[in-house]
Scaffold this active site. Sequence first.
Site, mmCIF file in Angstrom:
data_model
loop_
_atom_site.group_PDB
_atom_site.id
_atom_site.type_symbol
_atom_site.label_atom_id
_atom_site.label_comp_id
_atom_site.label_asym_id
_atom_site.label_seq_id
_atom_site.Cartn_x
_atom_site.Cartn_y
_atom_site.Cartn_z
ATOM 1 N N LYS A 177 0.795 -1.353 0.173
ATOM 2 C CA LYS A 177 -0.024 -0.021 -0.308
ATOM 3 C C LYS A 177 1.066 1.192 -0.268
ATOM 4 O O LYS A 177 1.538 1.098 0.944
ATOM 5 C CB LYS A 177 -0.440 0.349 1.243
ATOM 6 N N SER A 210 -9.416 1.647 2.873
ATOM 7 C CA SER A 210 -9.103 2.293 1.776
ATOM 8 C C SER A 210 -7.957 1.444 0.998
ATOM 9 O O SER A 210 -6.947 1.880 0.352
ATOM 10 C CB SER A 210 -8.062 3.521 2.630
ATOM 11 N N SER A 261 -9.961 -0.589 7.318
ATOM 12 C CA SER A 261 -9.070 -0.352 5.534
ATOM 13 C C SER A 261 -8.870 -2.249 4.871
ATOM 14 O O SER A 261 -8.286 -1.434 3.638
ATOM 15 C CB SER A 261 -8.238 1.014 5.250
HETATM 16 N N1 GLN Z 1 -13.324 4.146 5.974
HETATM 17 C C1 GLN Z 1 -12.787 4.723 7.367
HETATM 18 C C2 GLN Z 1 -12.312 5.796 7.469
HETATM 19 O O1 GLN Z 1 -12.145 6.568 5.966
HETATM 20 C C3 GLN Z 1 -11.369 3.607 7.620
HETATM 21 C C4 GLN Z 1 -10.323 3.836 7.228
HETATM 22 C C5 GLN Z 1 -9.157 2.975 7.113
HETATM 23 O O2 GLN Z 1 -8.962 2.340 8.274
HETATM 24 N N2 GLN Z 1 -7.994 3.362 7.116
HETATM 25 O O3 GLN Z 1 -11.417 6.411 7.822
#
Ligand code: GLN
Length: 486
Positions: free
Chosen positions: A79, A154, A178
């Site tokens: 990532k 994400s 994410s």
């Molecule tokens: N979707 C969540 C957010 O937007 C989680 C993101 C993540 O786990 N990095 O904060």
Amino acid sequence: MELYEKSAYELSGMLREKKCSAKEIAQSVFDRIDAVEDKTQAYITLTREIAMEQAGAVDEKLAKGEQLHPLAGIPMAVKDNICTKDVLTTCASKMLYNFVPPYDATVMEKLNACGTVMLGKTNLDEFAMGSSCERSYFKKTHNPRNLDYVPGGSSGGSAAAVAAGEAVIALGSDTGGSIRQPASYCGLVGLKPTYGSVSRYGLVAFGSSLDQIGPFARTVKDAAMLYQVLCGRDPRDATSSKRERPDFVAALDGNVKGLRIGIPVEYFGPGVDDVVKKAVFAAVDQLKAAGATVKEVSLPSTDYALSAYYIISSAEASSNLARFDGVKYGYRAPKFDGLIDMYERTRSEGFGDEVKRRIMLGTFVLSSGYYDAYYKRAKLLQHQIADEFAHCFEDCDLLITPTAPGTAFKLGENVDDPLKMYAADICTIGVNIAGLPGLSIPCAYTENNLPIGMQLIGPKFSEDLLLKVGDCFETIYGGFNTVAKI
Ligand code: GLN
């Protein structure tokens, strides 16, 4: 079966038996990338030269008869919010469009020492803020199981890469879901480790008290192999735990007899699609048939978890992202009038809308006058949520829930509605808030070929148990190890 379709475990065996070389494996995956990357858009940067060099080094070791780590020669995607020495690390933001870290994250140092082969850096929602991978400055990633749909976020690029056969394993990061939510949307195994079990050194910080790096794979065993390397104490991250690591692969003994499963009723409420509930209940029944016992439990504060998460994570993000000011590294506005104007223009031009929304929200909840009303209350709720989980674990070994309230949604469907987007995390954030481990594994597919994920949640440092139960279900299910047909 092509090499790119095989699991890390299988490839590792083949390398040892000299049935293929590490270079052949890497080439097979790059051929697959060349064939499908146009459709998935999983990667921001490809690192072919590095990969071939790393694979060559593994082949040389093999030729000399040297001992290889089980992950040596295994192609892996990373990532793009994990720092990689001399390789662009953008966080999918204009702010870091040119950032080349002078050092490796601890997890990358460890993996390089094992001889894994880095394929490239994958797409994400900018600074890991989002649930669909549509918030990247560079591109939108598509779900390889059905290209009209999002891969989740994400870490959507890492998930899409593994599901499409453009990587065998991958690294993601999970602050509120994410890793698990994209694993669920793409039909993969994804593990969010206990807070403190994996070093965060070199992970670009979003919500430091919640962030963890973890593995994506197409089998539970592959996830266990990767997690084995990732976890462990790092003196450069004071929050990393000193605990001894068990052998996670050896823990996969296929036995769930006497396992006590808790079903938190709040995770099966009206907001969760019927098809998801049905699939998860059917999976639980199969574990029951294999010898587990099942009972309903309650996590009464679940309704507040989403609010607590967006307050705490945004508060931390507003502070963490203060470092991006155009002075030290990354983007700087080309035209400005003095220092303050330079800061303002750089941050206005460098950050996307969602990141700005979080910075504003975070700054607001931390401001004097509102701190007590929002931030302090969210932190109190965090304790309450953690206590409720702990109470469940007094007489349950683990909990099972859906990973997400629905299957993947269509590209563009939620992009203009932040609250709807935030709701995609409703089943995953409690785990981050309480610092627990969570494992998402596939448990069904819908008629549109969209995967459904089930989440196993355990007490702190129970990754061995989660992986063992996940592996047992994988055997019952008949294996998840499929590359998307694109
Ligand atoms: N979707 C969540 C957010 O937007 C989680 C993101 C993540 O786990 N990095 O904060």
